[in-house]
Design a protein around this motif. Structure first.
Motif, short mmCIF file in Angstrom:
data_model
loop_
_atom_site.label_atom_id
_atom_site.label_comp_id
_atom_site.label_asym_id
_atom_site.label_seq_id
_atom_site.Cartn_x
_atom_site.Cartn_y
_atom_site.Cartn_z
N LYS A 69 -4.23 -11.78 38.03
CA LYS A 69 -3.43 -13.06 37.73
C LYS A 69 -3.41 -13.14 36.23
CE LYS A 69 -3.15 -17.63 39.47
NZ LYS A 69 -3.82 -18.45 40.68
N ILE A 70 -2.45 -13.88 35.72
CA ILE A 70 -2.15 -14.24 34.45
C ILE A 70 -2.04 -15.65 34.13
CG2 ILE A 70 -0.54 -14.11 32.22
CD1 ILE A 70 0.80 -11.87 33.93
N HIS A 71 -3.05 -16.35 33.40
CA HIS A 71 -3.11 -17.58 32.95
C HIS A 71 -2.12 -17.88 31.58
CE1 HIS A 71 -5.80 -18.71 36.07
NE2 HIS A 71 -6.36 -17.53 35.89
N LEU A 72 -1.14 -18.48 31.86
CA LEU A 72 -0.20 -18.53 30.84
C LEU A 72 -0.22 -20.25 30.30
CD1 LEU A 72 1.94 -16.98 29.31
CD2 LEU A 72 3.58 -17.58 30.84
N VAL A 73 -0.49 -20.46 28.70
CA VAL A 73 -0.39 -21.69 28.23
C VAL A 73 0.90 -21.85 27.76
CG1 VAL A 73 -1.50 -23.20 26.43
CG2 VAL A 73 -2.87 -21.38 27.49
N VAL A 74 1.61 -23.05 28.25
CA VAL A 74 2.77 -23.38 27.95
C VAL A 74 2.94 -24.74 27.45
CG1 VAL A 74 3.80 -21.67 29.55
CG2 VAL A 74 3.69 -23.92 30.26
N ASP A 75 4.02 -24.98 26.63
CA ASP A 75 4.06 -26.37 26.31
C ASP A 75 5.17 -27.07 27.37
OD1 ASP A 75 6.74 -25.76 25.80
OD2 ASP A 75 6.73 -25.47 23.72
N GLY A 76 5.56 -28.51 27.11
CA GLY A 76 6.12 -29.07 28.04
C GLY A 76 7.46 -29.07 28.16
N HIS A 77 8.23 -27.80 27.68
CA HIS A 77 9.48 -27.64 27.84
C HIS A 77 10.23 -28.03 29.01
CE1 HIS A 77 13.66 -25.56 27.61
NE2 HIS A 77 13.53 -25.79 26.22
N SER A 78 11.20 -28.49 29.45
CA SER A 78 11.77 -28.81 30.83
C SER A 78 11.89 -27.77 31.46
CB SER A 78 12.92 -29.63 30.73
OG SER A 78 14.03 -28.66 29.89
N ALA A 79 12.34 -26.18 30.96
CA ALA A 79 12.33 -25.11 31.58
C ALA A 79 10.93 -24.67 32.19
CB ALA A 79 12.81 -24.01 30.76
N HIS A 80 10.04 -24.98 31.54
CA HIS A 80 8.63 -24.81 32.16
C HIS A 80 8.33 -25.55 33.36
CE1 HIS A 80 7.41 -23.47 27.84
NE2 HIS A 80 8.11 -22.32 28.38
N ARG A 81 8.72 -26.80 33.35
CA ARG A 81 8.29 -27.72 34.50
C ARG A 81 9.63 -27.72 35.60
NH1 ARG A 81 4.12 -30.91 33.34
NH2 ARG A 81 3.67 -30.89 31.11
N SER A 82 10.60 -27.01 35.49
CA SER A 82 11.63 -27.08 36.60
C SER A 82 11.38 -26.70 37.92
CB SER A 82 12.79 -26.17 35.81
OG SER A 82 12.37 -24.76 36.05
N ARG A 83 12.20 -26.97 38.59
CA ARG A 83 11.90 -26.68 39.95
C ARG A 83 12.02 -25.09 40.32
NH1 ARG A 83 10.00 -27.92 44.30
NH2 ARG A 83 10.84 -30.29 44.84
N LYS A 84 13.04 -24.61 39.86
CA LYS A 84 12.96 -23.17 39.71
C LYS A 84 11.90 -22.43 39.44
CE LYS A 84 16.63 -19.65 39.08
NZ LYS A 84 17.46 -19.64 39.80
N VAL A 85 11.15 -22.87 38.18
CA VAL A 85 10.05 -22.19 37.79
C VAL A 85 8.78 -22.33 38.96
CG1 VAL A 85 8.21 -22.00 35.98
CG2 VAL A 85 10.83 -22.04 35.43
N ARG A 86 8.86 -23.97 39.20
CA ARG A 86 7.86 -24.16 40.45
C ARG A 86 7.96 -23.28 41.38
NH1 ARG A 86 9.00 -29.60 38.63
NH2 ARG A 86 9.88 -29.77 40.80
N ASP A 87 9.17 -22.93 42.01
CA ASP A 87 9.35 -22.25 42.92
C ASP A 87 8.80 -20.83 43.04
OD1 ASP A 87 10.40 -24.46 44.42
OD2 ASP A 87 12.55 -23.95 44.39
N TRP A 88 9.34 -20.24 41.86
CA TRP A 88 8.77 -18.95 41.43
C TRP A 88 7.41 -18.87 41.36
CZ3 TRP A 88 5.64 -15.93 38.52
CH2 TRP A 88 5.80 -14.63 38.46
#
Length: 172
Positions: A69-88
């Motif tokens: 498992k990878i733990h990825l630190v990201v900022d609050g960009h809308s693409a990071h928080r999108s439904r598509k990413v949450r589904d992935w």
């Protein structure tokens, strides 16, 4: 990275403003990277806008390089928080987990140091004449850094990003 990014220095005769010739063409490429405290770097250079689809493509590529498992630190960009990413992420719970930085602290993001290094490292004499050249220069930078894990580890040495080392038992 934009073609009209101001980098480097020049000189001029005292009292006369130096003129730096440019083509006037504006073009850009985008890049994203994932770096680890052990010196690994993964990246993707792309010409389209950064969207949830692009983020999912990056997550697919990133997950394919690891057997844990990878733990990825990201900022609050809308693409990071999108439904598509949450589904992935929901479909790949053992592959990647995102950890969000608080709003507005770019200095806490080690990847911002990668971006600064990229902008500083691009050739100052020879400017890319088109988007393909700019993308190639950007890829060259990332490939060079992949072969320099000591520099990648150094991105975590700044005072604002040392928290990663302090809280990560696997960073030793």
């Amino acid at each position: 990275m934009r073609s009209d990014q101001v980098t480097g220095r020049t000189w001029g005769e005292k009292g006369k403003t130096p003129v730096v010739r440019r083509t006037g063409n504006r073009f850009s490429v985008n890049a994203m990277s994932a770096i680890s405290t052990t010196g690994r770097m993964h990246f993707m250079v792309f010409t389209e806008s950064f969207t949830a689809e692009v983020m999912c493509r990056f997550l697919d590529r990133l997950a394919g390089h690891f057997d844990h498992k990878i733990h990825l630190v990201v900022d609050g960009h809308s693409a990071h928080r999108s439904r598509k990413v949450r589904d992935w992420l929901a479909a790949h719970p053992d592959a990647i987990e995102l950890h969000f930085l608080p709003p507005y602290p770019p200095e806490l993001n080690p990847d911002e140091l990668v971006n600064a290094d990229l902008k500083h490292s691009l050739p100052k004499q020879h400017r890319a004449r088109n988007q393909a050249e700019l993308a190639a220069e950007t890829r060259r930078f990332f490939r060079r850094r992949q072969r320099q894990p000591h520099i990648v580890r150094g991105y975590f040495g700044g005072p604002h990003v040392r928290y990663v080392l302090n809280e990560n038992p696997m960073s030793c």
